[in-house]
Design a protein around this motif. Sequence first.
Motif, PDB file in Angstrom:
ATOM      1  N   PHE B  36      -0.379   6.028   7.042  1.00 54.56           N
ATOM      2  CA  PHE B  36      -1.867   5.413   7.569  1.00 54.56           C
ATOM      3  C   PHE B  36      -1.863   4.092   7.104  1.00 54.56           C
ATOM      4  N   VAL B  37      -1.486   3.074   8.184  1.00 53.52           N
ATOM      5  CA  VAL B  37      -1.527   1.481   8.032  1.00 53.52           C
ATOM      6  C   VAL B  37      -2.669   0.930   8.434  1.00 53.52           C
ATOM      7  N   ALA B  38      -2.938  -0.185   7.941  1.00 50.91           N
ATOM      8  CA  ALA B  38      -3.951  -1.213   8.226  1.00 50.91           C
ATOM      9  C   ALA B  38      -3.412  -2.404   8.722  1.00 50.91           C
ATOM     10  N   ILE B  39      -3.720  -2.859   9.932  1.00 48.07           N
ATOM     11  CA  ILE B  39      -3.477  -4.211  10.263  1.00 48.07           C
ATOM     12  C   ILE B  39      -4.515  -4.841  10.063  1.00 48.07           C
ATOM     13  N   MET B  40      -4.406  -6.146   9.197  1.00 49.42           N
ATOM     14  CA  MET B  40      -5.658  -6.896   8.765  1.00 49.42           C
ATOM     15  C   MET B  40      -5.378  -8.194   9.055  1.00 49.42           C
ATOM     16  N   GLY B  41      -6.387  -9.011   9.251  1.00 50.60           N
ATOM     17  CA  GLY B  41      -6.350 -10.245   9.827  1.00 50.60           C
ATOM     18  C   GLY B  41      -7.649 -10.886  10.181  1.00 50.60           C
ATOM     19  N   PRO B  42      -7.767 -12.224  10.019  1.00 50.92           N
ATOM     20  CA  PRO B  42      -9.058 -13.014  10.459  1.00 50.92           C
ATOM     21  C   PRO B  42      -9.131 -12.565  12.120  1.00 50.92           C
ATOM     22  N   SER B  43     -10.469 -12.760  12.552  1.00 48.92           N
ATOM     23  CA  SER B  43     -10.752 -12.800  13.768  1.00 48.92           C
ATOM     24  C   SER B  43      -9.837 -13.815  14.650  1.00 48.92           C
ATOM     25  N   GLY B  44      -9.159 -13.086  15.723  1.00 47.24           N
ATOM     26  CA  GLY B  44      -8.564 -14.015  16.764  1.00 47.24           C
ATOM     27  C   GLY B  44      -7.114 -14.222  16.343  1.00 47.24           C
ATOM     28  N   SER B  45      -6.642 -13.455  15.383  1.00 46.43           N
ATOM     29  CA  SER B  45      -5.320 -13.598  14.862  1.00 46.43           C
ATOM     30  C   SER B  45      -4.460 -12.825  15.562  1.00 46.43           C
ATOM     31  N   GLY B  46      -4.761 -11.993  16.572  1.00 53.67           N
ATOM     32  CA  GLY B  46      -4.029 -11.195  17.377  1.00 53.67           C
ATOM     33  C   GLY B  46      -3.795  -9.717  16.906  1.00 53.67           C
ATOM     34  N   LYS B  47      -4.702  -9.202  16.189  1.00 53.78           N
ATOM     35  CA  LYS B  47      -4.673  -7.625  15.916  1.00 53.78           C
ATOM     36  C   LYS B  47      -4.555  -6.690  17.304  1.00 53.78           C
ATOM     37  N   SER B  48      -5.891  -7.129  17.859  1.00 51.96           N
ATOM     38  CA  SER B  48      -5.960  -6.329  19.000  1.00 51.96           C
ATOM     39  C   SER B  48      -4.925  -6.164  20.122  1.00 51.96           C
ATOM     40  N   THR B  49      -4.470  -7.364  20.356  1.00 56.86           N
ATOM     41  CA  THR B  49      -3.199  -7.659  21.318  1.00 56.86           C
ATOM     42  C   THR B  49      -2.179  -7.050  20.882  1.00 56.86           C
ATOM     43  N   HIS B 210      -8.486   1.575   2.542  1.00 57.79           N
ATOM     44  CA  HIS B 210      -8.456   2.949   2.769  1.00 57.79           C
ATOM     45  C   HIS B 210      -6.976   3.529   3.147  1.00 57.79           C
ATOM     46  N   ALA B 211      -6.247   2.645   3.730  1.00 59.75           N
ATOM     47  CA  ALA B 211      -4.693   2.992   4.134  1.00 59.75           C
ATOM     48  C   ALA B 211      -3.828   2.896   2.928  1.00 59.75           C
ATOM     49  N   GLU B 212      -2.667   3.449   3.286  1.00 59.24           N
ATOM     50  CA  GLU B 212      -1.526   3.451   2.199  1.00 59.24           C
ATOM     51  C   GLU B 212      -0.804   2.150   2.387  1.00 59.24           C
ATOM     52  N   ARG B 213      -0.847   1.217   3.325  1.00 59.27           N
ATOM     53  CA  ARG B 213      -0.194   0.312   3.540  1.00 59.27           C
ATOM     54  C   ARG B 213      -0.852  -0.851   4.487  1.00 59.27           C
ATOM     55  N   ILE B 214      -0.682  -2.225   4.036  1.00 59.53           N
ATOM     56  CA  ILE B 214      -1.400  -3.110   4.782  1.00 59.53           C
ATOM     57  C   ILE B 214      -0.609  -4.143   5.307  1.00 59.53           C
ATOM     58  N   ILE B 215      -0.716  -4.341   6.812  1.00 62.20           N
ATOM     59  CA  ILE B 215       0.198  -5.305   7.303  1.00 62.20           C
ATOM     60  C   ILE B 215      -0.768  -6.593   7.530  1.00 62.20           C
ATOM     61  N   ASN B 216      -0.791  -7.793   6.944  1.00 58.48           N
ATOM     62  CA  ASN B 216      -1.553  -9.068   7.124  1.00 58.48           C
ATOM     63  C   ASN B 216      -1.087  -9.687   8.400  1.00 58.48           C
ATOM     64  N   ILE B 217      -2.051 -10.057   9.193  1.00 59.02           N
ATOM     65  CA  ILE B 217      -1.490 -10.846  10.201  1.00 59.02           C
ATOM     66  C   ILE B 217      -2.288 -12.269  10.454  1.00 59.02           C
ATOM     67  N   ARG B 218      -1.673 -13.402  10.538  1.00 60.78           N
ATOM     68  CA  ARG B 218      -2.581 -14.757  10.733  1.00 60.78           C
ATOM     69  C   ARG B 218      -1.610 -15.392  11.751  1.00 60.78           C
ATOM     70  N   ASP B 219      -2.620 -16.025  12.606  1.00 56.51           N
ATOM     71  CA  ASP B 219      -2.206 -16.718  13.833  1.00 56.51           C
ATOM     72  C   ASP B 219      -0.920 -15.885  14.437  1.00 56.51           C
ATOM     73  N   GLY B 220      -0.945 -14.736  14.588  1.00 55.89           N
ATOM     74  CA  GLY B 220       0.126 -13.986  15.520  1.00 55.89           C
ATOM     75  C   GLY B 220       1.282 -13.752  14.808  1.00 55.89           C
ATOM     76  N   LYS B 221       1.383 -14.089  13.366  1.00 54.79           N
ATOM     77  CA  LYS B 221       2.637 -13.692  12.493  1.00 54.79           C
ATOM     78  C   LYS B 221       2.309 -12.905  11.413  1.00 54.79           C
ATOM     79  N   ILE B 222       3.313 -11.927  11.039  1.00 52.98           N
ATOM     80  CA  ILE B 222       3.007 -11.295   9.911  1.00 52.98           C
ATOM     81  C   ILE B 222       3.198 -12.033   8.650  1.00 52.98           C
ATOM     82  N   GLU B 223       2.067 -11.861   8.059  1.00 53.42           N
ATOM     83  CA  GLU B 223       2.080 -12.784   6.897  1.00 53.42           C
ATOM     84  C   GLU B 223       2.501 -12.096   5.579  1.00 53.42           C
ATOM     85  N   LYS B 224       2.157 -10.638   5.602  1.00 56.85           N
ATOM     86  CA  LYS B 224       2.477  -9.796   4.491  1.00 56.85           C
ATOM     87  C   LYS B 224       2.462  -8.642   4.816  1.00 56.85           C
TER      88      LYS B 224
END
Lengths: 411, 239
Positions: B36-49, B210-224
């Motif tokens: 159960f992974v969450a992909i997190m990041g500010p709006s426009g960071s490329g999550k939906s893409t 709520h997820a077990e793991r969070i992938i942080n995205i910023r400006d199209g790059k994985i931050e964390k």
Amino acid sequence: MRTAHTFKSAFKSLRANKTRSALTILGIVIGITAIIIVVSVSEGAKGLILSQIKGLGANIIFIEPGREPEGPSDFTQILSDSLKDRELKALNKRNIPDLKDLAPAVMVPAILSRGGETKNTNVLGTSPLYAEMLSIFPEQGVFLSDDDVLSGSNSVVIGYNVKEELFGPSDALGENIKIKNKNFRVIGVFPKKGQVAFFDVDNVAIIPYTTALNYISGSRHYNLIMAEISTDEAVPRAAKDIEITLRNLHSITDPEKDDFHITTQEDIVDRVGTITGVLQTLLGSVAAISLIVGGIGIMNIMLVSVTERTREIGLRKALGARPADILYQFLLEAVMLTIIGGVIGIILGALFSFTVSIVLSKTLNLDWSFVFSTKAAALGIAVSGGIGLIFGIFPARRASKKSPIEALRYE
Amino acid sequence: MPPLIETRNICKEYRDGQTVTPVLDNISLQIRKGEFVAIMGPSGSGKSTLLHILGFLDAYSSGDYLFEGKETSSYTEEESAKVRNRKIGFVFQAFNLLARASVLDNVKLPLLYSEIDEKEWDERARKSLESVGLSHRINHEPNELSGGEKQRAAIARALVANPEVIFADEPTGNLDSKSGQMVMETLEQVHQKEGRTIILITHETETAEHAERIINIRDGKIEKDEKIATRRLAKTFIK
Ligand SMILES: Nc1ncnc2c1ncn2[C@@H]1O[C@H](COP(=O)(O)OP(=O)(O)O)[C@@H](O)[C@H]1O
Ligand SMILES: [Mg+2]
């Protein structure tokens, strides 16, 4: 994709835009209506003609005064007096070797009366041959004999309506009636016949042509001469001979100046063919134009629908719809739309043709029957479905090529 | 066993004439079955893409994408459609339910494009709706449902073809917090009870937790990219 569900969803989306769907299919409705009318009116006309000339042998040639009428309001024929005894005598076996017999006819409107009853109708003066040519024979009594013609007797054979109106239920045979105040003895009564060869048998009174010329007509010319030819094959040759004979007699060198015209059964069939042909071309072009306009309307509305439903298309694709599934869905909608238009057109066309048949048979006493042509209906369905396919394919292709992510971008 | 999802240096850029807009920049990640992974990041960071690429909805400019260990770059549109239909369930922020169809018919929609026998559709759709607690709403139309119910109907639709992975793009974005909690609870259940892989996109930390793991995205790059120590569970939250 499963057909039943596709049908259901296509139907739902058409129903959701009822007014728009209805307006869109108007062109298709008109086009298919026109097609159905063309087919059933042509068939009705064909049936009428065939029933009219059925009793008439193919070996009969009609010779009428005046040039060929160019339309219903062309009276040159009625006004011409080019066929008289001289012409009748010239039309003999020496000039026309294939000639078997002749029956001249004089048609005069006249008032018939008996006691207090009167009837305004047409009196036909002719010879015994006439009944044979048209295969109409009295139900009671006899038709005119050669003696009646030679002696110019005051015998009359009357149609069914004439008998009903002048005599009612009582017997007419042997009784006297007055035609133009002259006494005639009824020697025969026709059964109810309707029209035969465009001639209203029920309302006629037939007397010897000699009598008609002497007492009724007031002039010495014939309205029609019917010539019986020995064989069907000899008809064209005989027609030519008649033409030459009459031209010689009238010193006509330029066929344009003919003061008579000749009609064979083949000519009648041709003429009817021309009339239905004109009708077919006319309504056919109406059909073609409406169908093309209707098809473009369908295409336009389908394009609008594709744009409006970008999200739905994208969603379906995200859920696993292949381009072919989307194409199929939109094509089915277009075809359903046009086929619905086609079905309405078939119903309207059939109703219209049915009304025409009722009106024609009631008012003109024509033997015009309405036949619902399954062939025409099948044609209507095929054409409307085809229009849906042709004009639906472009919008449907556009839908199938839409990108799924367009729908997912939330605006 | 290979990871369910593996990307190696995925890049995505939009070109408009001369201008090139990079959106994803060398994304490499692995997601195993059942995570159960969450992909997190500010709006426009490329999550939906990223989600669209992982969900076979969009193309990428370079890199490799392996799904169930298989390289996917040569997939035709038909093959991609097949994967979306059989292996993936989508849940969108805007629900995307068909307005004129009943909830039951909406849930059946993916089955229309599947090879599952039509006789099974009804039962599957009902079961799916039961698992999200919407059995009492099957004959309603979407506009008769609350926002939370709509999203749960969408989750039922995502589950109906029994996919490997659920992609949920901001599923609570259009909901009030209470409905949002209900939806998160439903997703948790899907994960816990059925062991299904869930990839959740959000820009809210609370939801991501709520997820077990969070992938942080910023400006199209994985931050964390890290496991969560303290998972936030919807049920405890509601109480
Ligand atoms: N079709 C497009 N053309 C150009 N840029 C786009 C297009 N679609 C998205 N973008 C850009 O890509 C970036 C990432 O968008 P998106 O993946 O939707 O972000 P997120 O979901 O994280 O909010 C945004 O800056 C957006 O403007
Ligand atoms: Mg987004």
